[in-house]
Design an enzyme around this catalytic site. Structure first.
Site, PDB file in Angstrom:
ATOM      1  N   GLY B   9      40.233 139.228  59.493  1.00 24.80           N
ATOM      2  CA  GLY B   9      39.705 138.793  58.213  1.00 24.80           C
ATOM      3  C   GLY B   9      38.856 137.548  58.342  1.00 24.80           C
ATOM      4  N   ARG B  11      38.004 133.818  58.392  1.00 24.41           N
ATOM      5  CA  ARG B  11      38.785 132.654  58.847  1.00 24.41           C
ATOM      6  C   ARG B  11      40.135 133.047  59.444  1.00 24.41           C
ATOM      7  NH1 ARG B  11      35.103 128.973  59.680  1.00 24.41           N
ATOM      8  NH2 ARG B  11      33.652 129.002  57.952  1.00 24.41           N
ATOM      9  N   HIS B  53      30.240 127.091  63.933  1.00 23.22           N
ATOM     10  CA  HIS B  53      30.443 127.933  65.118  1.00 23.22           C
ATOM     11  C   HIS B  53      29.801 127.301  66.349  1.00 23.22           C
ATOM     12  CE1 HIS B  53      31.797 132.176  63.770  1.00 23.22           C
ATOM     13  NE2 HIS B  53      32.218 131.292  62.896  1.00 23.22           N
ATOM     14  N   ASP B  87      28.586 138.082  68.141  1.00 22.73           N
ATOM     15  CA  ASP B  87      29.245 137.525  66.955  1.00 22.73           C
ATOM     16  C   ASP B  87      28.234 137.502  65.801  1.00 22.73           C
ATOM     17  OD1 ASP B  87      30.899 136.281  65.182  1.00 22.73           O
ATOM     18  OD2 ASP B  87      31.439 134.630  66.508  1.00 22.73           O
TER      19      ASP B  87
END
Lengths: 190, 190, 190
Positions: B9, B11, B53, B87
């Site tokens: 999910g 976070r 990130h 990602d």
């Protein structure tokens, strides 16, 4: 005789897994579809989903459509030489909660119709009686997102979660499916 | 050569876990970011997420940005001495479905652009060819909440779930992440 | 002394499982409710949820209500002969983020109040100090649905996920609950 609950998110592969388990059983498979027949005509998106499911199923599986009277239908269908695949509990719940003519307020306490309580209790009673044949239930996990706006959506999420708990407690095997892969929460792994 | 899918999910800690796996491999890490470059300028919230990130990644990792042509980029980057960290797949899917100028109706059947079908098929073809290097895919689980209002949101949830299934089926290792903790659905546990 | 995180979706059975673990410990149970006292009067739906939880708990459990100052309350309550059950972290987070008078814009970056940062840091500090008694935290998984519209909902999903990660990293045992069934992500299975 085994009762199995296969649950997961939207497009998790739960129906395909349940169909594989049913087919692998070697028994006669009866597919109990809870989508209301009217869905075919009214709603092109639902019709597409139903057609997608149907195209995947072996043509020799018998299909029974029953949107609401689940316990009575299971009672009539279950037999030792058969496996009944119920797809899905969440749609059945939705049919019971959102029957035609049923209205809910946007806020405050939701009062569900008596037919919802009766059918729900009948299913749990049936699950507590001695098993007369194998059943696989498919259901949705809908409670792991942000709590939805609107009292009706919250009531639906509550009832869907409670139903999964109550059915899981009465099944010998419970499989959570994510990304097409099963995870055994109860009973034998896949 | 191993293909790994790390999904979870929002976070959930999925990116951090994928980065740890990449770093622990001892190979040269190439970070394949699917966020569109325009996001930096247009959207302060997305820019903040990207900066968050980036701050966590070792400075010696090479970053390649590719919002749509994923298979071609993987084909060019993969090598035995390298590990490519993608990602994420969900953002790539979103880039393909919501290209500039692409409009969808609020109800009814959603017709996705041909470029979506082409890029999706190219990725699955690439995953079926013999592996030329290690890859880790990060993806989101978006299907475990209440079915969203709006045909476009439902179509996105459907495609995200189908993509996770199809990629998971072609990976040797699949890890579901929740609360920062991995659960192996396929292949070796962490 | 053990810290346990029990988390799951709405109506997953997480509170019931946490209560069972607390009761089975054989220790004195203190129930730390994070629902604000004002909820009883203002909101019939919340009042019904609280009443539902309360009816299930043994009458001899002491209940302490604390909507925001969690670390200080844990510090005061924890003792070797006791187990404190915190239900739940997600409501506590909501109390901190949506304090009366706190407003957020619909778009753009959300700036959370200083009291949120202070209380969050105090909880994590308390979790890193040597344990003085058993604690069970209940929390929600809210990140596995479609990313919600609205910057505030996204910020809440982000903070709920980050909190679960940070608490899970500091607990010896982490259990994910779905359909009433626990799955150990860390520490001993149920």
């Amino acid at each position: 005789m085994t009762r199995t609950l296969v649950f997961g998110g939207a497009r998790s592969g739960k129906s395909a897994l349940a169909e594989r388990l049913a087919g692998d059983s070697g028994k006669e498979v009866v597919y109990l579809a809870t989508a209301p027949a009217s869905a075919h005509a009214d709603d092109s998106e639902m019709a597409a989903r139903i057609a997608h499911h149907r195209a995947r199923r072996p043509p020799h599986w018998r299909t029974v459509e029953e949107p609401t009277a689940l316990a009575a239908t299971l009672c009539a269908l279950c037999a030792p030489e058969r496996i009944v695949l119920v797809d899905c509990l969440t749609l059945w719940l939705s049919n019971l909660m959102f029957a035609p003519g049923q209205d809910y307020p946007d806020v405050g306490t939701i009062t569900l119709p008596q037919s919802f309580h009766d059918e729900r209790a009948a299913l749990l009673d049936w699950l507590e009686a001695p098993s007369t044949g194998d059943v696989i239930f498919v259901s949705n996990e809908v409670g792991m997102g942000i709590v939805p706006w609107g009292a009706v959506s919250r009531a639906f999420a509550d009832e869907a979660g409670r139903l999964n708990q109550d059915v899981a407690a009465r099944c010998e095997r419970v499989l959570l499916v994510a990304a097409g892969l099963p995870l055994a929460l109860k009973g034998a792994p896949c």
